[in-house]
Design an enzyme around this catalytic site. Sequence first.
Site, PDB file in Angstrom:
ATOM      1  N   ALA A  56      21.415 -69.277  19.238  1.00 25.13           N
ATOM      2  CA  ALA A  56      22.016 -70.500  19.793  1.00 25.13           C
ATOM      3  C   ALA A  56      22.580 -71.416  18.688  1.00 25.13           C
ATOM      4  O   ALA A  56      22.016 -71.466  17.599  1.00 25.13           O
ATOM      5  CB  ALA A  56      20.947 -71.256  20.585  1.00 25.13           C
ATOM      6  N   PRO A  57      23.710 -72.080  18.945  1.00 28.45           N
ATOM      7  CA  PRO A  57      24.487 -72.103  20.189  1.00 28.45           C
ATOM      8  C   PRO A  57      25.454 -70.932  20.379  1.00 28.45           C
ATOM      9  O   PRO A  57      26.107 -70.852  21.414  1.00 28.45           O
ATOM     10  CB  PRO A  57      25.268 -73.410  20.074  1.00 28.45           C
ATOM     11  CG  PRO A  57      25.433 -73.623  18.604  1.00 28.45           C
ATOM     12  CD  PRO A  57      24.198 -73.061  17.956  1.00 28.45           C
ATOM     13  N   LYS A  87      16.774 -68.485   4.030  1.00 29.58           N
ATOM     14  CA  LYS A  87      16.951 -69.913   3.774  1.00 29.58           C
ATOM     15  C   LYS A  87      16.154 -70.228   2.509  1.00 29.58           C
ATOM     16  O   LYS A  87      14.940 -69.931   2.450  1.00 29.58           O
ATOM     17  CB  LYS A  87      16.431 -70.749   4.951  1.00 29.58           C
ATOM     18  CG  LYS A  87      16.897 -70.253   6.321  1.00 29.58           C
ATOM     19  CD  LYS A  87      18.372 -70.525   6.586  1.00 29.58           C
ATOM     20  CE  LYS A  87      18.766 -69.975   7.948  1.00 29.58           C
ATOM     21  NZ  LYS A  87      20.204 -69.985   8.212  1.00 29.58           N
ATOM     22  N   GLY A 136      27.516 -69.102  17.551  1.00 33.43           N
ATOM     23  CA  GLY A 136      28.597 -68.807  16.598  1.00 33.43           C
ATOM     24  C   GLY A 136      28.579 -67.365  16.098  1.00 33.43           C
ATOM     25  O   GLY A 136      29.631 -66.734  15.933  1.00 33.43           O
TER      26      GLY A 136
END
Length: 351
Positions: free
Chosen positions: A215-216, A300, A218
């Site tokens: 989500a959302p 990350k 891409g």
Amino acid sequence: MTHAILFYCRPGFEADVEAEFSFKADIPGKWEIGQGFCIFLPKRPADWDKLYRTLECGDWVFPRQIIFVAEMLDLPPKDRLTPILTALDNLHEAHKGPWRDVWIEYPDTNDGKEISSFSRKFGALLDAKLAAKGLANQADAKARLHLFFPTLERVYIGFTRPDFSVNWPLGIPRLRMPTDAPSRSTLKLAEAFMILVPESAQVKPGMSAVDLGAAPGGWTWQMVSRGCTKIFAIDNGPMKGSMAIHPSVKHLREDGFRYRPKSPVDWLVCDMVEQPARIAALISDWLVKGHARQAIFNFKLPMKKRWNELQRCLDIIDDALDGAGIRYQIRARHLYHDREEVTCYLTKIKR
Ligand SMILES: C[S@@+](CC[C@H](N)C(=O)[O-])C[C@H]1O[C@@H](n2cnc3c(N)ncnc32)[C@H](O)[C@@H]1O
């Protein structure tokens, strides 16, 4: 002649370039750290020569571009062209040109942006002068000329080999944001496909995929637009726009760490915000258990020692895949559209 190696990077990632270089090259010299760039001055010129012949920028994670600098000049405020032309005339025979392209560059910072309008005008002027001497725009030339302006008062003159370097000025691939994609994250996946995935492995029409942390939408949008016809989008959050209703997309509100498909899919993509070591273990599990053959995912890395953390994650993947007797290839790169993350492409190799 100066012997320096100039690295472009995202501002704030200079220490990561330094850590990667120390790990991969381990040669004596000293660093000068800028913003959005750093410079290594090797103690022995022979190391500069050797790296120019062997170092491929595409294999590196943090540098956007790696340039071999032969001259560093202070410039007067008015006529910058004359001292630069003189310096080019005086270059060592081996580096005198002709050049395939002449790129005028500057740091990817707010200060750097102020140099961009100067760079366009100055580039046109210099190009014309060099083209008149047959030194610019020579398609067969073995080097590209870079003039890097850290400020308008200073220039570094250097070279790259077109076959070993990145093919975009400033090392930045410019991608257009698709108007109907639900998030800008779509550009990360578009860049990953462009930079990390070989032509033969690109998405083919009719393929299937799982998007963890979708989500959302891409990344799901990219998979749809590349021809996937069955995409499982896993996220507790809502999918938006066309990705909320697309017939090829099945949105499942499940935990991305627990979900597994009923039958194998062609692609696993994953953009979940989680501890990098957990992502490394998850992706490894998918490949070891045969749920997917290839994956694009990111780690990350908000911490300081990003290079060390990346190595730790790559070790987790290696232990799992090698331990299961699986041959694989992995490429990791700090993409232009990445922020505090590094994107990886992992694929099994047939024995
Ligand atoms: C950076 S966003 C993904 C953006 C998306 N790739 C795009 O292009 O629109 C991270 C997403 O991961 C989801 N997420 C985080 N942990 C998750 C988990 N354990 N299971 C499923 N989704 C998770 C979040 O809800 C969030 O929507």
